[in-house]
Scaffold this motif. Structure first.
Motif, PDB file in Angstrom:
ATOM      1  N   PRO A 154       0.784  -1.239   0.000  1.00 18.65           N
ATOM      2  CA  PRO A 154       0.000   0.000   0.000  1.00 18.65           C
ATOM      3  C   PRO A 154       0.816   1.290   0.000  1.00 18.65           C
ATOM      4  O   PRO A 154       0.309   2.314  -0.443  1.00 18.65           O
ATOM      5  CB  PRO A 154      -0.846  -0.101   1.280  1.00 18.65           C
ATOM      6  N   MET A 155       2.046   1.278   0.517  1.00 23.76           N
ATOM      7  CA  MET A 155       2.796   2.539   0.628  1.00 23.76           C
ATOM      8  C   MET A 155       4.088   2.436  -0.180  1.00 23.76           C
ATOM      9  O   MET A 155       4.914   1.561   0.058  1.00 23.76           O
ATOM     10  CB  MET A 155       3.133   2.831   2.100  1.00 23.76           C
ATOM     11  N   LEU A 156       4.278   3.344  -1.119  1.00 25.85           N
ATOM     12  CA  LEU A 156       5.533   3.385  -1.894  1.00 25.85           C
ATOM     13  C   LEU A 156       6.312   4.618  -1.449  1.00 25.85           C
ATOM     14  O   LEU A 156       6.019   5.729  -1.878  1.00 25.85           O
ATOM     15  CB  LEU A 156       5.235   3.455  -3.393  1.00 25.85           C
ATOM     16  N   ALA A 157       7.290   4.404  -0.553  1.00 23.49           N
ATOM     17  CA  ALA A 157       8.079   5.518  -0.014  1.00 23.49           C
ATOM     18  C   ALA A 157       9.378   5.646  -0.818  1.00 23.49           C
ATOM     19  O   ALA A 157       9.386   6.212  -1.906  1.00 23.49           O
ATOM     20  CB  ALA A 157       8.312   5.299   1.474  1.00 23.49           C
ATOM     21  N   THR A 158      10.479   5.057  -0.358  1.00 23.14           N
ATOM     22  CA  THR A 158      11.735   5.141  -1.130  1.00 23.14           C
ATOM     23  C   THR A 158      11.729   4.186  -2.321  1.00 23.14           C
ATOM     24  O   THR A 158      12.518   4.347  -3.251  1.00 23.14           O
ATOM     25  CB  THR A 158      12.939   4.755  -0.256  1.00 23.14           C
ATOM     26  N   GLN A 215      12.241  11.297   7.890  1.00 13.84           N
ATOM     27  CA  GLN A 215      12.117   9.938   8.463  1.00 13.84           C
ATOM     28  C   GLN A 215      11.656   8.928   7.415  1.00 13.84           C
ATOM     29  O   GLN A 215      11.322   7.797   7.732  1.00 13.84           O
ATOM     30  CB  GLN A 215      11.105   9.938   9.616  1.00 13.84           C
ATOM     31  N   LYS A 216      11.601   9.357   6.147  1.00 11.90           N
ATOM     32  CA  LYS A 216      11.176   8.503   5.027  1.00 11.90           C
ATOM     33  C   LYS A 216       9.705   8.111   5.120  1.00 11.90           C
ATOM     34  O   LYS A 216       9.292   7.048   4.632  1.00 11.90           O
ATOM     35  CB  LYS A 216      12.045   7.230   4.907  1.00 11.90           C
ATOM     36  N   TYR A 217       8.920   8.948   5.765  1.00  5.27           N
ATOM     37  CA  TYR A 217       7.467   8.793   5.710  1.00  5.27           C
ATOM     38  C   TYR A 217       6.939   9.635   4.565  1.00  5.27           C
ATOM     39  O   TYR A 217       7.495  10.702   4.253  1.00  5.27           O
ATOM     40  CB  TYR A 217       6.810   9.244   7.026  1.00  5.27           C
ATOM     41  N   ILE A 218       5.859   9.159   3.949  1.00  2.46           N
ATOM     42  CA  ILE A 218       5.232   9.923   2.876  1.00  2.46           C
ATOM     43  C   ILE A 218       4.425  11.057   3.512  1.00  2.46           C
ATOM     44  O   ILE A 218       3.719  10.835   4.512  1.00  2.46           O
ATOM     45  CB  ILE A 218       4.309   9.010   2.042  1.00  2.46           C
ATOM     46  N   VAL A 219       4.532  12.264   2.927  1.00  2.00           N
ATOM     47  CA  VAL A 219       3.743  13.396   3.430  1.00  2.00           C
ATOM     48  C   VAL A 219       2.893  13.995   2.308  1.00  2.00           C
ATOM     49  O   VAL A 219       3.349  14.041   1.167  1.00  2.00           O
ATOM     50  CB  VAL A 219       4.636  14.490   4.061  1.00  2.00           C
ATOM     51  N   LEU A 222      -0.388   9.057   5.529  1.00  3.75           N
ATOM     52  CA  LEU A 222      -1.413   8.580   6.460  1.00  3.75           C
ATOM     53  C   LEU A 222      -0.791   7.874   7.658  1.00  3.75           C
ATOM     54  O   LEU A 222      -1.472   7.176   8.399  1.00  3.75           O
ATOM     55  CB  LEU A 222      -2.410   7.675   5.731  1.00  3.75           C
ATOM     56  N   GLY A 223       0.528   8.061   7.863  1.00  3.82           N
ATOM     57  CA  GLY A 223       1.212   7.433   8.994  1.00  3.82           C
ATOM     58  C   GLY A 223       1.667   6.035   8.630  1.00  3.82           C
ATOM     59  O   GLY A 223       1.927   5.740   7.467  1.00  3.82           O
ATOM     60  N   ASP A 224       1.768   5.178   9.643  1.00  4.75           N
ATOM     61  CA  ASP A 224       2.226   3.802   9.419  1.00  4.75           C
ATOM     62  C   ASP A 224       1.029   2.940   9.029  1.00  4.75           C
ATOM     63  O   ASP A 224       0.174   2.624   9.862  1.00  4.75           O
ATOM     64  CB  ASP A 224       2.901   3.263  10.688  1.00  4.75           C
ATOM     65  N   PHE A 225       0.967   2.572   7.767  1.00  2.01           N
ATOM     66  CA  PHE A 225      -0.207   1.849   7.259  1.00  2.01           C
ATOM     67  C   PHE A 225      -0.432   0.546   8.019  1.00  2.01           C
ATOM     68  O   PHE A 225      -1.551   0.237   8.439  1.00  2.01           O
ATOM     69  CB  PHE A 225      -0.055   1.580   5.757  1.00  2.01           C
ATOM     70  N   GLY A 226       0.646  -0.238   8.171  1.00  4.59           N
ATOM     71  CA  GLY A 226       0.511  -1.557   8.814  1.00  4.59           C
ATOM     72  C   GLY A 226      -0.028  -1.430  10.227  1.00  4.59           C
ATOM     73  O   GLY A 226      -0.918  -2.180  10.640  1.00  4.59           O
ATOM     74  N   ASP A 227       0.474  -0.469  10.985  1.00  3.42           N
ATOM     75  CA  ASP A 227      -0.007  -0.272  12.358  1.00  3.42           C
ATOM     76  C   ASP A 227      -1.485   0.103  12.358  1.00  3.42           C
ATOM     77  O   ASP A 227      -2.263  -0.393  13.150  1.00  3.42           O
ATOM     78  CB  ASP A 227       0.774   0.865  13.044  1.00  3.42           C
TER      79      ASP A 227
END
Ligand code: URA
Length: 233
Positions: A154-158, A215-219, A222-227
């Motif tokens: 779900p999240m494509l960061a780096t 911190q390599k979070y997407i801005v 939506l925060g930490d998707f898995g959590d």
């Protein structure tokens, strides 16, 4: 007065995906429905139950769009009226591969559209010594080289995990052009890294966000998707 066929306009800052995306990126159309679902996902006040509901809805849209990228062949069937109908059928076999753990949240959406689909799993984590993405576990259908692969994260960061996962798929004989990566939220940095590494992999993403933070979070993200999907309140 607006004609009754006019769809509601989105606010200008939401209306269009960035114009200069790599050519293998296929963002979902920016509709009011999609923007509202993403707004629900981004809201830090959203409960876990609602987060799961919104994420599952977007996943379903992603899977439906991902399937539109699969080739079809002409196929003739006979209808109950006795007439032949010259239609189409999917050309090849598919499977899903989820990047654990967040990608597992997308398996249900895939199963809703493709009954009895085979689903493999890949676990990739950061190597603390090298800071590089490292493969810890892979369980893939044995005939994966003959299938189209819907890769789920779900999240494509780096892009580190997705690039490593694609490397694993290619090592198992899957041609790059048979991989479709399905993703909820991406960012320009991750999309560019994916294109540089594997330009023939198609990326279907629900939303392209602005950037990565330190911190390599997407801005805005939506925060930490898995959590949020698997554990929080
Ligand atoms: N993974 C997440 O869950 N969130 C991000 O913003 C980036 C990676």
């Amino acid at each position: 007065m607006a004609s009754c066929s006019t769809k509601p306009q989105l606010p200008a800052h939401l209306a269009k995906a960035p114009s200069s995306l790599p050519p293998n990126t296929h963002p979902l159309p920016r509709t009011g429905q999609l923007a509202a679902l993403l707004t629900g996902l981004r809201n830090k006040e959203t409960s876990r139950g609602a987060f799961v509901f919104y994420a599952d809805r977007v996943n379903r849209l992603l899977v439906e769009e991902g399937l539109n990228h699969l080739p079809v062949l002409e196929k003739t069937v006979t209808t109950p009226t006795g007439l032949d109908y010259n239609g189409v059928g999917f050309e090849g076999k598919i499977c899903g591969v989820s990047i654990m753990r967040a990608g597992e949240s997308m398996e249900a959406g895939l199963r809703e559209c493709c009954r009895a689909v085979r689903i493999g799993k890949i676990l990739i984590q950061r190597d603390e010594e090298t800071a590089l993405a490292k493969l810890f576990y892979a369980k893939l259908p044995e005939d994966i080289a003959e299938r189209y692969v819907l890769l789920l994260d779900p999240m494509l960061a780096t892009g580190g995990s997705a690039i490593k996962a694609i490397e694993v798929l290619i090592d198992h004989g899957v041609p790059e052009e048979r991989i479709i990566f399905l993703n909820l939220v991406s960012c320009p940095e991750g999309l560019q890294a994916m294109y540089d590494a594997y330009p023939k992999v198609k990326i279907v993403t629900a939303w392209v966000d602005e950037a990565l933070n330190q911190q390599k979070y997407i801005v805005p993200g939506l925060g930490d998707f898995g959590d949020r999907y698997f554990t929080s309140r």
